[in-house]
Motif scaffolding. Structure first.
Motif, short mmCIF file in Angstrom:
data_model
loop_
_atom_site.label_atom_id
_atom_site.label_comp_id
_atom_site.label_asym_id
_atom_site.label_seq_id
_atom_site.Cartn_x
_atom_site.Cartn_y
_atom_site.Cartn_z
N GLN A 1 0.81 -1.21 0.00
CA GLN A 1 0.00 0.00 0.00
C GLN A 1 0.85 1.27 0.00
OE1 GLN A 1 -3.82 0.15 1.11
NE2 GLN A 1 -3.66 -1.67 -0.14
N ALA A 2 1.95 1.27 0.75
CA ALA A 2 2.76 2.47 0.88
C ALA A 2 4.19 2.09 1.24
CB ALA A 2 2.19 3.40 1.95
N ALA B 1 -3.49 3.23 1.35
CA ALA B 1 -3.22 3.71 2.71
C ALA B 1 -1.94 4.55 2.67
CB ALA B 1 -3.10 2.54 3.66
N ASP B 2 -1.46 4.99 3.86
CA ASP B 2 -0.36 5.95 3.86
C ASP B 2 0.56 5.73 5.05
OD1 ASP B 2 1.01 8.24 2.85
OD2 ASP B 2 0.09 9.44 4.42
N SER C 1 7.62 7.32 15.68
CA SER C 1 7.67 8.36 14.66
C SER C 1 6.91 8.02 13.39
CB SER C 1 9.13 8.65 14.28
OG SER C 1 9.87 9.04 15.41
N LEU C 2 6.58 6.76 13.18
CA LEU C 2 5.93 6.34 11.95
C LEU C 2 4.42 6.39 12.13
CD1 LEU C 2 6.75 5.37 9.14
CD2 LEU C 2 6.63 3.02 9.99
N ILE C 3 3.76 7.26 11.36
CA ILE C 3 2.31 7.44 11.43
C ILE C 3 1.67 6.66 10.28
CG2 ILE C 3 0.42 9.09 11.38
CD1 ILE C 3 2.14 9.30 13.87
N VAL C 4 0.65 5.89 10.63
CA VAL C 4 -0.04 5.01 9.67
C VAL C 4 -1.48 5.47 9.53
CG1 VAL C 4 -0.45 2.62 9.02
CG2 VAL C 4 1.35 3.15 10.69
N SER C 5 -1.97 5.56 8.31
CA SER C 5 -3.39 5.86 8.09
C SER C 5 -3.93 4.89 7.05
CB SER C 5 -3.58 7.30 7.63
OG SER C 5 -2.82 7.59 6.49
N PHE C 6 -5.08 4.31 7.35
CA PHE C 6 -5.70 3.40 6.39
C PHE C 6 -7.21 3.47 6.43
CE2 PHE C 6 -3.45 0.91 9.75
CZ PHE C 6 -4.51 0.64 10.59
N GLY C 7 -7.72 4.68 6.39
CA GLY C 7 -9.15 4.83 6.15
C GLY C 7 -9.98 5.14 7.37
N PHE C 8 -10.99 4.32 7.61
CA PHE C 8 -12.03 4.63 8.58
C PHE C 8 -11.52 4.70 10.02
CE2 PHE C 8 -14.55 2.61 5.14
CZ PHE C 8 -15.37 3.69 4.86
N SER D 1 -4.45 10.24 4.03
CA SER D 1 -3.02 10.49 4.08
C SER D 1 -2.73 11.56 5.12
CB SER D 1 -2.49 10.96 2.71
OG SER D 1 -3.03 12.22 2.36
N THR D 2 -1.46 11.67 5.48
CA THR D 2 -1.00 12.71 6.40
C THR D 2 0.27 13.33 5.83
OG1 THR D 2 0.28 11.11 7.70
CG2 THR D 2 -1.97 11.59 8.45
N ALA D 3 0.62 14.50 6.36
CA ALA D 3 1.88 15.17 6.02
C ALA D 3 2.41 15.83 7.28
CB ALA D 3 1.68 16.19 4.91
N TYR D 4 3.72 15.75 7.48
CA TYR D 4 4.34 16.29 8.70
C TYR D 4 5.14 17.53 8.37
CZ TYR D 4 7.14 16.51 12.97
OH TYR D 4 7.74 16.93 14.14
N ASP D 5 4.88 18.60 9.12
CA ASP D 5 5.64 19.83 9.01
C ASP D 5 6.64 19.87 10.15
OD1 ASP D 5 6.62 22.43 9.03
OD2 ASP D 5 4.72 23.32 8.43
N ALA D 6 7.89 19.51 9.87
CA ALA D 6 8.90 19.42 10.91
C ALA D 6 9.26 20.79 11.47
CB ALA D 6 10.16 18.74 10.36
N ASN D 7 9.15 21.86 10.68
CA ASN D 7 9.49 23.19 11.15
C ASN D 7 8.46 23.72 12.15
OD1 ASN D 7 11.90 24.02 9.40
ND2 ASN D 7 10.44 23.28 7.88
#
Length: 450
Positions: free
Chosen positions: A254-255, A318-319, A335-342, A366-372
């Protein structure tokens, strides 16, 4: 008027492959590609709208976050297909977006009618964007994209993964049911795709679902989108001259993501999200480093954690997102974020049923991380994007990790679609974001300094 260019494949791909294939498989890419449609710049005029619409996110946080919509890209149109922005990747001042058609389920194995597109947008000034080029593919669609700047050639090498109609491709590859990797070079000096550069690598399986760079090579995962058993992870070089290694213990890839905190030009730690059957997900890890033209990866993957009894979304990727806080060790369990729907989002954890649910505010694609900024952007189904505080976020005493700081306000006005379903996001040049909003198009956003 649209300029249509047709390119015939150099020859049929005749190599065979099975799930028992050895590590030294040599599958070369087809150079050239039929059914590629290249647009003139005049055809792109009017498909990108400049914007200057601001909104803020504050909620109970001591820090107020301010954002401005800078541009909106209309959905691409291909006759007979409803097109959706599926993936987005930024490199330097360029943003590449892949589009796929919504005709037919992925498990059909690309036997149904497919269409796809790759578009290039450029941050051409402060808050200004230009739609620079577009190529369409009449018999393939794409689910994910990555890119690499080749300064010696003056090109950005764009790699898109997805599926192609097997009746159209004619590939004679054992187990191939549509999965492909397509490369096209973008000339960043003249701001245009070089359509004659198209190369395509067919793989066993239904669909190639994700791709990432690691140790100067590329790694992609394949699967059928429903937890089937024909998936794998493949390694190949940027020229796509051969598949160097493969691991076929993956069921439905999936990712795949890299630990960005430890990644170098010659070494990478990679993580793979794998769906198994209707309601189980697994995370695997692999480490690889460059040794001459090859890597030290022994084509094996290591089990990290899994979770059973979840409600998956068929035919939807998934992501995985690496979201390490500033003072933390490089630890996937945290640190690893998992997303798979519901079920929202999870931390990876370790071991059997080791994933831990940390937030569920609606189906997350999906997700996105802004480290700043130390926030996590959560693609919250039809509700757009929620902003979550991460461990290092300076929001005051009332804010805890994974608290909702607020939500993005969708743009207002007659030209913007009502839908605000975000499929994927990217953060680039510190304060810029781009949102792939499926059938609604693409939004470009700038965050204010804080």
């Amino acid at each position: 008027m649209k300029k249509i260019m047709y390119f015939l494949a150099a020859g049929l791909f005749l190599a065979s492959c099975s799930r028992d294939v050895s590590d030294d498989t040599t599958q070369g890419a087809v150079e050239g590609r039929s059914n590629v449609f290249h647009f003139s710049q005049s055809d792109l005029d009017g498909m990108l709208t400049q914007m200057n619409q601001s909104f803020n996110v504050s909620a109970k946080a001591a820090t107020q976050l301010n954002y401005t919509y800078r541009a909106y890209a209309e959905p691409v149109t291909i006759p007979g297909h409803t097109m959706a922005a599926s993936a987005i990747f930024a490199i330097d001042d360029m943003v590449f977006v892949t589009w796929h058609s919504n005709a037919g389920p992925v498990v059909a194995g690309a036997s149904s009618s497919l269409s796809g597109s790759i578009c290039a947008y450029k941050l051409s000034g402060i808050g200004q964007y230009t739609f620079t080029d577009r190529v369409d593919f009449s018999d393939a669609d794409y689910h994910e994209v990555t890119a690499h700047r080749n300064s010696l050639e003056g090109n950005i090498e764009v790699f898109a993964v997805g599926q192609r109609n097997v009746a159209q491709s004619g590939y004679l590859l054992n187990g191939h049911n549509g999965a492909v990797v397509t490369r096209i070079d973008y000339d960043y000096i003249n701001d245009e795709f070089n359509e004659t550069s198209v190369k395509e690598l067919p793989l066993p399986g239904v669909s190639a679902n994700d791709i990432v760079a690691g140790a100067a090579h590329l790694y992609c995962v394949t699967g059928d989108g429903e937890g089937g058993s024909d998936g794998a992870v493949y390694e190949f070089d940027r020229s796509m001259s051969q598949v160097k290694k493969v691991n076929n213990s993956i069921n439905d890839g999936q990712a795949i993501v890299a630990d960005e905190t430890t990644q170098t030009s010659s070494a990478s730690d990679l993580y793979i999200l794998d769906r198994v059957g209707a309601d189980r997900y697994r995370i695997h890890s692999m480490s690889t480093s460059l040794a001459g033209d090859n890597t030290t990866w022994a084509s094996s993957v290591n089990f990290v954690s899994d979770l059973s009894g979840v409600t998956a979304i068929d035919d939807e990727r998934a992501d995985l997102t690496w979201a390490q806080h500033a003072a933390g060790a490089s630890d996937p369990s945290d640190s690893l974020i998992v997303s798979f729907g519901f079920n929202g989002i999870y931390r990876a954890g370790t071991g059997a049923n080791g994933m831990t649910n940390v937030k569920n505010i609606g189906p997350c694609l999906s997700t996105a991380y802004d480290a700043n900024l130390a926030v996590l952007y959560y693609a919250d189904g039809d509700d757009g994007v929620s902003v979550l505080a991460m461990e290092d976020f300076e929001g005051g005493a009332l804010i805890s990790t994974y608290d909702i700081i607020g939500q993005f306000a969708p743009p207002t006005g007659g030209i913007f679609p009502a839908s605000f379903l975000i499929k994927e996001m990217t953060i680039y040049q510190t304060r810029h974001m781009a949102l792939a909003a499926a059938e609604a198009g693409v939004y470009f956003i700038q965050r204010d300094k804080i």
